[in-house]
Design a protein around this motif. Structure first.
Motif, PDB file in Angstrom:
ATOM      1  N   VAL A 183       0.870  -1.174   0.000  1.00 33.82           N
ATOM      2  CA  VAL A 183       0.000   0.000   0.000  1.00 33.82           C
ATOM      3  C   VAL A 183       0.908   1.225   0.000  1.00 33.82           C
ATOM      4  O   VAL A 183       1.671   1.438   0.942  1.00 33.82           O
ATOM      5  N   ASN A 184       0.825   2.005  -1.052  1.00 32.51           N
ATOM      6  CA  ASN A 184       1.672   3.176  -1.177  1.00 32.51           C
ATOM      7  C   ASN A 184       1.220   4.248  -0.194  1.00 32.51           C
ATOM      8  O   ASN A 184       0.078   4.699  -0.228  1.00 32.51           O
ATOM      9  N   MET A 185       2.127   4.672   0.680  1.00 35.29           N
ATOM     10  CA  MET A 185       1.793   5.657   1.693  1.00 35.29           C
ATOM     11  C   MET A 185       1.908   7.088   1.181  1.00 35.29           C
ATOM     12  O   MET A 185       1.532   8.036   1.885  1.00 35.29           O
ATOM     13  N   VAL A 186       2.433   7.263  -0.027  1.00 30.36           N
ATOM     14  CA  VAL A 186       2.568   8.605  -0.594  1.00 30.36           C
ATOM     15  C   VAL A 186       1.227   9.041  -1.162  1.00 30.36           C
ATOM     16  O   VAL A 186       0.673   8.380  -2.040  1.00 30.36           O
ATOM     17  N   GLY A 187       0.712  10.155  -0.653  1.00 34.07           N
ATOM     18  CA  GLY A 187      -0.592  10.626  -1.080  1.00 34.07           C
ATOM     19  C   GLY A 187      -0.565  11.907  -1.889  1.00 34.07           C
ATOM     20  O   GLY A 187      -1.615  12.509  -2.124  1.00 34.07           O
ATOM     21  N   LEU A 188       0.607  12.343  -2.327  1.00 36.67           N
ATOM     22  CA  LEU A 188       0.695  13.579  -3.103  1.00 36.67           C
ATOM     23  C   LEU A 188       0.200  13.352  -4.523  1.00 36.67           C
ATOM     24  O   LEU A 188       0.550  12.357  -5.169  1.00 36.67           O
ATOM     25  N   LYS A 189      -0.596  14.272  -4.999  1.00 36.54           N
ATOM     26  CA  LYS A 189      -1.114  14.168  -6.358  1.00 36.54           C
ATOM     27  C   LYS A 189       0.028  14.298  -7.369  1.00 36.54           C
ATOM     28  O   LYS A 189       0.953  15.072  -7.186  1.00 36.54           O
ATOM     29  N   LYS A 190      -0.058  13.528  -8.422  1.00 32.46           N
ATOM     30  CA  LYS A 190       0.887  13.522  -9.539  1.00 32.46           C
ATOM     31  C   LYS A 190       2.275  13.011  -9.148  1.00 32.46           C
ATOM     32  O   LYS A 190       3.189  13.056  -9.960  1.00 32.46           O
ATOM     33  N   SER A 191       2.423  12.519  -7.936  1.00 33.74           N
ATOM     34  CA  SER A 191       3.722  11.980  -7.522  1.00 33.74           C
ATOM     35  C   SER A 191       3.797  10.492  -7.838  1.00 33.74           C
ATOM     36  O   SER A 191       2.851   9.742  -7.561  1.00 33.74           O
ATOM     37  N   ARG A 192       4.921  10.072  -8.407  1.00 32.81           N
ATOM     38  CA  ARG A 192       5.139   8.662  -8.701  1.00 32.81           C
ATOM     39  C   ARG A 192       6.100   8.026  -7.701  1.00 32.81           C
ATOM     40  O   ARG A 192       6.454   6.857  -7.831  1.00 32.81           O
ATOM     41  N   ALA A 193       6.532   8.814  -6.725  1.00 31.25           N
ATOM     42  CA  ALA A 193       7.353   8.258  -5.654  1.00 31.25           C
ATOM     43  C   ALA A 193       6.498   7.348  -4.772  1.00 31.25           C
ATOM     44  O   ALA A 193       5.268   7.494  -4.712  1.00 31.25           O
ATOM     45  N   GLN A 194       7.147   6.413  -4.075  1.00 27.19           N
ATOM     46  CA  GLN A 194       6.423   5.431  -3.285  1.00 27.19           C
ATOM     47  C   GLN A 194       7.029   5.289  -1.895  1.00 27.19           C
ATOM     48  O   GLN A 194       8.213   5.576  -1.684  1.00 27.19           O
ATOM     49  N   ALA A 195       6.210   4.826  -0.966  1.00 25.24           N
ATOM     50  CA  ALA A 195       6.664   4.521   0.388  1.00 25.24           C
ATOM     51  C   ALA A 195       5.822   3.371   0.913  1.00 25.24           C
ATOM     52  O   ALA A 195       4.585   3.391   0.796  1.00 25.24           O
ATOM     53  N   PHE A 196       6.497   2.362   1.486  1.00 27.14           N
ATOM     54  CA  PHE A 196       5.800   1.181   1.977  1.00 27.14           C
ATOM     55  C   PHE A 196       6.210   0.916   3.422  1.00 27.14           C
ATOM     56  O   PHE A 196       7.395   0.971   3.764  1.00 27.14           O
ATOM     57  N   GLN A 197       5.218   0.601   4.245  1.00 23.93           N
ATOM     58  CA  GLN A 197       5.516   0.262   5.633  1.00 23.93           C
ATOM     59  C   GLN A 197       5.696  -1.247   5.756  1.00 23.93           C
ATOM     60  O   GLN A 197       4.863  -2.032   5.284  1.00 23.93           O
ATOM     61  N   LEU A 198       6.790  -1.659   6.379  1.00 27.45           N
ATOM     62  CA  LEU A 198       7.104  -3.067   6.530  1.00 27.45           C
ATOM     63  C   LEU A 198       6.536  -3.594   7.835  1.00 27.45           C
ATOM     64  O   LEU A 198       6.055  -2.840   8.683  1.00 27.45           O
TER      65      LEU A 198
END
Length: 618
Positions: free
Chosen positions: A462-477
């Motif tokens: 589940v990608n934690m990045v919520g910025l519009k138009k952003s393709r960066a990702q963050a995942f919680q382990l």
């Protein structure tokens, strides 16, 4: 979907065919612009020839710092970072420009000139052994604040109304911005207790300066954020406003810069480290300082987020391994921290700046790949991440000390016959693999000191990045840690990046300016981080340095845009034009040339590194 980057053994074979008929791999790049030595200072300003127009509203001095001389007597330095510091000045007023340069009068320079040989060990060059120094004197020298080189040849920054040259050693030199005379030497250790600091402090709009340094404590090395408050006693009133322990007690990370936003300091702890044991060994065995660098190729980069108000560490994020020198900018937006970095796959580019590497680059088809960087954007979701306080009990259980695989970054001079950093096929792949890879190439278990790396796939994340138009990702382990994956800002190698610093440091921004780190490409360029596009300026056999944005003056009632201004860059020419230097003025919005001023000098002018525009100083 961004295309994946694959290594092709045939294309990247060291014995591959040369690009042009003269046996040169990079016919559009002349490395000799970095290999020049200034033989005679230009103390009195000289006039140049203006082509086009220099806008009348530009008033001030473009101050530049960088390598000035490779030679001491019959000896030569072996690395670009070892050369004697040379300051350049382009004074601009009423459409006219003058040029001058002078060496920074460091203690190192004075000692070398007096002996007519290299008597102070540098990053990539060992000094001539002194048989008069006993073992006890060598031990005592380790603990002296004035031990080592004070060759401040990297950058120049203002402290109030004064300007100081920087390197990573804890020494800075005050430079008269009009005459370029060296007026004072300051040891930061005397005021802040650090053993080194970054070459790129942050100057806030109110004149306060922040920098990141490393200090030794009873419990091990720590990273300290130091505040120099604006005033008449900036050094005397310096104080530590934040402190966090280094990841590895015997291998603190190499730091060249750090990030700052409205509410946070960001320390990006990369796995290029300074080995304490190798440092002691180098000191006793008279090895150069690059022998102290260790690269942990299977360990993550850590993004430490520190609260500026409390000085407490709030979050730590993990990413795949990369190397960097410069952060472009960073800012907060909608409960995220956005940080843009010029990233390399590994620190091999440091080896590329040895005298031998640059001299032989035209016969090395892999040189461009080893120097390849890309601007990447990491997005850190600060509110949705687990606080470090809630994970402290888990972290305490992972303090077992195990063997960590590392690679010693050694120089490649024939004199020392030392091996260079290990190369592999993946080394020649583009750094953009970080944005496309679905695997983690290091262990993300609680045991961060694991003997061998493991590969982990992130299944159904589940990608934690919520910025519009952003393709960066963050995942919680599962253990609470957050792993971040960047997005690519543009397909251009970028170095020495600059922004509209006065108004957009630590704030949402759209443009940055840089020279290309692609020795087989055009430069410099401007990057639109919103639309992920770039523009480039190039002229045959011309080599600009770091582009510095200068905003146009405000008019009454008029709102200026971010790119309303000009970009200034010093430039030199290749081939037989070593006695020629110039100032380039580009329109920041259209990226077209407005004008230039060209100077013909009595001796060679080397290419420089970093600078600062000193407004109204002429």
């Amino acid at each position: 979907m961004q295309p994946s980057v694959k290594y092709n053994a045939k294309d990247h074979d060291p014995e591959s065919a040369r690009i042009d008929g003269n046996g040169r791999c990079y016919p559009n790049c002349d490395s000799t612009v970095w290999l020049r030595s200034c033989r005679e200072e230009i103390i009195e300003p000289i006039e140049g020839h203006v082509i086009g127009k220099i806008p009348d509203w530009i008033k001030g001095s473009l101050l530049r710092n960088g390598p000035g001389n490779w030679k001491v007597g019959d000896m030569s330095f072996q690395h670009l970072f070892d050369c004697s510091a040379l300051i350049h000045r382009f004074a601009i007023k009423n459409g006219h420009v003058t040029y001058q340069n002078r060496f920074v009068q460091t203690n190192t320079l004075k000692k070398n000139l007096a002996a007519q040989r290299i008597v102070v060990t540098e990053f990539g060059t060992s000094s001539v052994p002194d048989p008069c120094h006993s073992i006890f004197e060598k031990v005592g020298a380790i603990f002296r604040a004035d031990n080592g080189s004070d060759n401040t040849m990297i950058s120049i920054y203002p402290f109030g109304d004064e300007f100081y040259t920087f390197t990573e050693a804890p020494f800075i030199h005050r430079i008269n911005p009009r005459t370029l005379a060296t007026e004072d030497r300051v040891c930061i250790s005397d005021y802040a207790g650090v053993v080194n600091h970054t070459s790129h402090p942050h100057v806030m709009p109110n004149g306060t300066v922040y920098n990141l340094g490393m200090a030794s404590t009873k419990s091990g090395p720590v990273y300290n954020v130091i505040c120099f408050p604006r005033g008449d006693s900036m050094f005397e009133e310096a104080r530590v406003v934040a402190s966090i322990p280094c990841r590895w007690k015997l291998n603190p990370s190499y730091m060249h810069t750090f990030g700052i936003t409205e509410n946070y300091f960001i320390i990006v702890e990369q796995p290029l480290t300074i080995s304490v044991m190798e440092y002691l060994k180098a000191h006793f065995c008279n090895h150069n300082l690059s022998a102290c660098l260790k690269w942990f190729d299977n360990k993550p980069v850590l993004f430490h987020v520190i609260d500026r108000n409390t000085g407490q560490l709030r979050y730590t994020f993990h990413s795949e391994t990369f190397f960097y020198l410069h952060i472009i900018n960073q800012y907060e937006q909608d409960d995220h921290i956005v940080i843009d970095i010029c990233c390399y796959k590994d620190p091999e580019m440091i080896n590329c700046m040895y005298l031998e590497s640059m001299t032989n680059m035209q016969s090395n088809p892999n040189y461009a790949a080893l120097f390849r960087s890309r601007p990447l954007r990491f997005v850190l979701p600060v509110t949705n991440s687990v606080s470090l306080a809630s994970r402290s009990s888990k972290q305490k259980s992972s303090n077992r000390q195990r063997l960590i695989r590392s690679i010693t970054l050694m120089n490649i001079t024939n004199r020392l016959q030392q091996p260079r950093i290990k190369q592999s096929e993946s080394q020649y792949a583009d750094i953009t693999f970080l944005t496309t890879s679905n695997k983690l190439n290091y262990s993300l278990t609680n045991s961060d000191e694991a003997e061998e790396p493991n590969d982990y796939k992130v299944d159904s994340p589940v990608n934690m990045v919520g910025l519009k138009k952003s393709r960066a990702q963050a995942f919680q382990l599962s253990d609470g840690r957050v792993f971040v994956k960047p997005e690519l800002l543009c397909e251009m190698g970028c170095e020495t990046p600059r922004i509209h610093y006065e108004n957009y440091l630590g704030k949402p921004y759209r443009y940055f300016y840089a020279i290309s780190s692609d020795v087989d490409a055009e430069n410099p360029g401007t990057v639109d981080v919103l639309n992920k596009t770039c523009k480039q300026w190039c002229e045959s056999d011309c080599y600009p340095s770091e582009p510095i944005f200068v905003p146009a003056p405000n008019k009454s009632g008029e709102i200026r845009k971010e790119d309303d201004g000009v970009v200034l860059a010093s430039m030199v020419w290749g081939g037989f034009n070593e006695n020629k230097v110039g100032l380039l003025v580009l329109c920041a919005r259209t990226w077209t040339e407005i004008g230039r001023c060209v100077f013909h000098t009595s001796g060679p002018v080397p290419k420089c590194l970093h600078g600062w525009f000193a407004r109204d100083i002429v």
